[in-house]
Design a protein around this motif. Structure first.
Motif, mmCIF file in Angstrom:
data_model
loop_
_atom_site.group_PDB
_atom_site.id
_atom_site.type_symbol
_atom_site.label_atom_id
_atom_site.label_comp_id
_atom_site.label_asym_id
_atom_site.label_seq_id
_atom_site.Cartn_x
_atom_site.Cartn_y
_atom_site.Cartn_z
ATOM 1 N N HIS A 4 0.851 -1.189 0.000
ATOM 2 C CA HIS A 4 0.000 0.000 0.000
ATOM 3 C C HIS A 4 0.890 1.242 0.000
ATOM 4 C CE1 HIS A 4 -4.283 1.255 1.356
ATOM 5 N NE2 HIS A 4 -3.728 2.229 0.670
ATOM 6 N N THR A 5 0.564 2.228 -0.808
ATOM 7 C CA THR A 5 1.182 3.555 -0.693
ATOM 8 C C THR A 5 0.065 4.560 -0.469
ATOM 9 O OG1 THR A 5 1.095 4.005 -3.080
ATOM 10 C CG2 THR A 5 3.091 2.955 -2.230
ATOM 11 N N ARG A 6 0.316 5.530 0.402
ATOM 12 C CA ARG A 6 -0.726 6.490 0.771
ATOM 13 C C ARG A 6 -0.273 7.908 0.442
ATOM 14 N NH1 ARG A 6 -4.425 3.657 3.679
ATOM 15 N NH2 ARG A 6 -3.709 1.739 4.669
ATOM 16 N N TRP A 7 -1.242 8.721 0.059
ATOM 17 C CA TRP A 7 -0.967 10.127 -0.247
ATOM 18 C C TRP A 7 -0.329 10.826 0.942
ATOM 19 C CZ3 TRP A 7 -0.025 13.680 -3.579
ATOM 20 C CH2 TRP A 7 -0.276 15.023 -3.315
ATOM 21 N N ALA A 8 -0.725 10.454 2.140
ATOM 22 C CA ALA A 8 -0.173 11.088 3.343
ATOM 23 C C ALA A 8 1.318 10.833 3.479
ATOM 24 C CB ALA A 8 -0.901 10.580 4.584
ATOM 25 N N ASP A 9 1.826 9.772 2.852
ATOM 26 C CA ASP A 9 3.239 9.428 2.966
ATOM 27 C C ASP A 9 4.102 10.057 1.880
ATOM 28 O OD1 ASP A 9 2.595 7.824 5.154
ATOM 29 O OD2 ASP A 9 2.233 6.062 3.892
ATOM 30 N N TYR A 10 3.497 10.797 0.951
ATOM 31 C CA TYR A 10 4.281 11.441 -0.106
ATOM 32 C C TYR A 10 5.190 12.498 0.511
ATOM 33 C CZ TYR A 10 1.774 9.634 -4.228
ATOM 34 O OH TYR A 10 1.267 8.851 -5.215
ATOM 35 N N PRO A 11 6.434 12.622 0.053
ATOM 36 C CA PRO A 11 7.278 13.742 0.498
ATOM 37 C C PRO A 11 6.658 15.076 0.103
ATOM 38 C CG PRO A 11 8.573 12.064 -0.650
ATOM 39 C CD PRO A 11 7.134 11.719 -0.871
ATOM 40 N N LEU A 12 7.043 16.120 0.813
ATOM 41 C CA LEU A 12 6.451 17.433 0.580
ATOM 42 C C LEU A 12 6.653 17.905 -0.855
ATOM 43 C CD1 LEU A 12 4.873 19.525 2.191
ATOM 44 C CD2 LEU A 12 7.031 20.688 2.701
ATOM 45 N N LEU A 13 7.864 17.705 -1.406
ATOM 46 C CA LEU A 13 8.128 18.126 -2.777
ATOM 47 C C LEU A 13 7.240 17.380 -3.766
ATOM 48 C CD1 LEU A 13 11.997 18.637 -3.121
ATOM 49 C CD2 LEU A 13 10.192 20.318 -3.549
ATOM 50 N N ALA A 14 7.042 16.083 -3.530
ATOM 51 C CA ALA A 14 6.192 15.294 -4.415
ATOM 52 C C ALA A 14 4.749 15.790 -4.357
ATOM 53 C CB ALA A 14 6.267 13.819 -4.039
ATOM 54 N N LYS A 15 4.297 16.154 -3.160
ATOM 55 C CA LYS A 15 2.933 16.678 -3.031
ATOM 56 C C LYS A 15 2.789 18.004 -3.772
ATOM 57 C CE LYS A 15 1.474 14.570 1.338
ATOM 58 N NZ LYS A 15 1.017 14.823 2.722
ATOM 59 N N PHE A 16 3.747 18.908 -3.555
ATOM 60 C CA PHE A 16 3.667 20.202 -4.228
ATOM 61 C C PHE A 16 3.676 20.033 -5.742
ATOM 62 C CE2 PHE A 16 5.547 22.683 -0.414
ATOM 63 C CZ PHE A 16 4.269 22.839 0.094
ATOM 64 N N SER A 17 4.518 19.129 -6.242
ATOM 65 C CA SER A 17 4.605 18.905 -7.682
ATOM 66 C C SER A 17 3.297 18.366 -8.230
ATOM 67 C CB SER A 17 5.757 17.935 -7.972
ATOM 68 O OG SER A 17 5.811 17.633 -9.349
ATOM 69 N N LYS A 18 2.738 17.373 -7.555
ATOM 70 C CA LYS A 18 1.489 16.753 -8.014
ATOM 71 C C LYS A 18 0.330 17.756 -7.979
ATOM 72 C CE LYS A 18 -0.831 12.868 -9.000
ATOM 73 N NZ LYS A 18 -0.542 12.030 -10.178
ATOM 74 N N LEU A 19 0.202 18.478 -6.877
ATOM 75 C CA LEU A 19 -0.885 19.453 -6.761
ATOM 76 C C LEU A 19 -0.700 20.611 -7.733
ATOM 77 C CD1 LEU A 19 -1.314 19.580 -2.869
ATOM 78 C CD2 LEU A 19 -2.727 18.350 -4.527
ATOM 79 N N GLY A 20 0.557 21.027 -7.933
ATOM 80 C CA GLY A 20 0.822 22.118 -8.859
ATOM 81 C C GLY A 20 0.410 21.784 -10.277
ATOM 82 N N VAL A 21 0.699 20.555 -10.700
ATOM 83 C CA VAL A 21 0.312 20.122 -12.041
ATOM 84 C C VAL A 21 -1.211 20.143 -12.196
ATOM 85 C CG1 VAL A 21 0.225 18.134 -13.583
ATOM 86 C CG2 VAL A 21 2.377 18.769 -12.503
ATOM 87 N N GLN A 22 -1.918 19.623 -11.202
ATOM 88 C CA GLN A 22 -3.377 19.597 -11.282
ATOM 89 C C GLN A 22 -3.959 21.012 -11.273
ATOM 90 O OE1 GLN A 22 -4.847 16.879 -12.103
ATOM 91 N NE2 GLN A 22 -2.939 15.748 -11.875
ATOM 92 N N GLY A 23 -3.373 21.907 -10.474
ATOM 93 C CA GLY A 23 -3.827 23.291 -10.474
ATOM 94 C C GLY A 23 -3.563 23.971 -11.803
ATOM 95 N N HIS A 24 -2.403 23.704 -12.395
ATOM 96 C CA HIS A 24 -2.053 24.279 -13.689
ATOM 97 C C HIS A 24 -3.011 23.815 -14.781
ATOM 98 C CE1 HIS A 24 1.302 26.000 -16.277
ATOM 99 N NE2 HIS A 24 0.493 25.461 -17.171
#
Length: 482
Positions: free
Chosen positions: A360-380
């Motif tokens: 299992h991998t969970r969104w809560a376990d993503y590193p901060l940079l990975a979260k910012f990158s993923k959210l930034g792409v979706q926002g863009h």
């Protein structure tokens, strides 16, 4: 200020031959910013204008998809109970036996269809997606898709990213994203300094245009004030656009490697099994049906029901993508695909023979940079906050177009009009300001600029081209004067 800020920030026409400020002072820093801001605005503005217009169109791709492909994407909801995934898969394969099963994506909304994705060799990296009514298991139609996107959305995405010119065209968007934040930051510094000095040091002088002004000063105030309001959004678009650009994206990937900022990988090897050979499997082999290996035979459709039920018991809700195992030693992968805030990106590996989750991998376990990158792409892309996100992007794009127009209008308004020195356009700010820069600025600025150009190669190459042309023009003018 915002993109294409061509504000030369001067009260009078400046002759190209005018000497730089005498001595080393902060005024030379401002003069250098004025010149950089002017040339960046003049030459980069066309790239930014194209990016704004193509991005504006892409912003409303979801609505255009529904308009063009509504028969495939949506169904008239029948009852409350959906048919088992195995029945939907069997119906899709009966209608389209070609290729092999790559993945199945469950509906995101009650009125959405189920997507059965097929890997078909003659389509190359693209896929054939069959759309099935989840309530009746009736096939609604099929489309050739790319990375889950419809043909229309793929076309609009390529238009925005590379103008349908491949890797060569992709450079245009990277140049635009690389210079956008530079122009915005430089414009902010110039306008805030000017407004504080001339308009009673009030916030109103920075945030609102001066309606009492006339001519170029009036245009400048509208250009600059709107740029202030757009600045934060334009910084965001620049940063997120660079993360998936070609050269700067590679640099960003190196940063993620060094900081261990990548998303955690899901272990898809079944307990007790030997890992597949290099390149034959793993989490990403065929994941999502995006160019994965073409399997010779489909898995048992009933295994889709088992994989989905196991993922639901493991806490995966909403729309998910179910991907069959790539070989006998690998698990199935079920991944959440909820891109709307609050997002859900959990993944689970499933042993369908035993009906149990193995990893299992969970969104809560993503590193901060990975979260910012993923959210930034979706926002863009306008997905993160739904319609609100789309409206904000549309406002930014339209604002960018207006600021570009006002920038070029200033350039035209500042042209000399006297008969003895009339010209079609305004003159560029004075050359040679760098000679007056304070030594600390030079000592700290040159290494910082070198590092910045390494991180943003498109910025570095175009900046070098500006300098070469500027020096060449200066030498030619000196020769003519002599």
């Amino acid at each position: 200020m915002s993109s294409t800020i061509i504000d030369q920030d001067q009260q009078r026409p400046v002759s190209p031959a005018e000497p730089a400020p005498a001595g080393r002072s902060r005024q030379a820093v401002r003069a250098l910013l004025v010149r950089l801001h002017f040339y960046a605005g003049v030459f980069v503005a066309p790239f930014l204008l194209v990016a704004a217009l193509t991005g504006l169109i892409y912003t409303f791709a979801p609505q255009l998809d529904q308009l063009v492909y509504g028969d495939q994407l949506r169904v008239e909801r029948v009852g409350e109970q959906v048919r088992p995934l195995s029945e939907q898969v069997a119906a899709a394969r009966a209608a389209h036996p070609e290729g092999s099963l790559a993945s199945v994506v469950t509906p995101a909304e009650p009125e959405d269809t189920t997507r059965v994705v097929l890997s078909v060799p003659e389509l190359g990296e693209k896929q054939r997606t069959v759309f099935v009514d989840p309530y009746t298991a009736k096939v609604q139609g099929e489309l050739t898709t790319s990375w889950g996107s419809t043909p229309l959305r793929t076309w609009l995405s390529d238009l925005h990213k590379n103008l349908h010119l491949g890797e060569t065209g992709r450079l245009y968007s990277e140049v635009a994203a690389s210079w956008l934040w530079v122009i915005v930051a430089g414009g902010l510094v110039l306008w805030i300094g000017r407004a504080r000095g001339q308009r009673a040091k009030s916030a109103r002088g920075v945030l609102l245009p001066d309606r009492a002004a006339r001519g170029v000063r009036r245009t400048r105030s509208f250009h600059a004030a709107l740029g202030v309001w757009l600045a934060l959004g334009l910084f965001f678009l620049s940063a997120t656009g660079l993360t998936w650009s070609h050269y700067s994206g590679d640099r960003f990937g190196q940063l993620l490697d060094a900081a261990k900022g990548h998303a955690p990988e899901l272990d898809t090897v079944l307990p007790g099994a030997q890992p597949a050979a290099e390149g034959a499997g793993g989490e990403h082999a065929g994941h999502g049906g995006h160019g994965g290996a073409h399997k010779s035979a489909d898995p048992d459709p009933a295994a889709f029901d088992t994989a989905l039920a196991t993922a639901r018991r493991s806490g995966l809700g909403g729309t998910v993508q179910v991907t069959p195992a790539v070989d006998a030693s690998s698990a199935w992968v079920v991944a959440q695909k909820d891109n709307v805030w609050p997002v859900h990106y959990d993944q689970v590996a499933v042993d369908t023979a035993k009906g149990e989750a193995t990893a299992h991998t969970r969104w809560a376990d993503y590193p901060l940079l990975a979260k910012f990158s993923k959210l930034g792409v979706q926002g863009h892309m306008g997905a993160l906050f739904g319609l609100v996100n789309q409206i904000v992007l549309a406002v930014l794009a339209l604002g960018l177009v207006l600021v570009t127009f006002w920038g070029y209008r200033m350039w035209w308004q500042r042209r000399p009009t006297r008969e003895d020195r009339a010209a079609r356009l305004g003159r560029a700010p004075a050359r040679g300001a760098w000679r007056g820069l304070p030594l600390p600025v030079l000592v700290l600025g040159v290494p910082a600029l070198a590092a910045l150009c390494w991180a943003l190669p498109a910025l570095g190459v175009t900046l070098l081209a500006f300098l070469v042309v500027d020096v060449a023009v200066g030498l030619v003018r000196q020769g003519r004067s002599a």
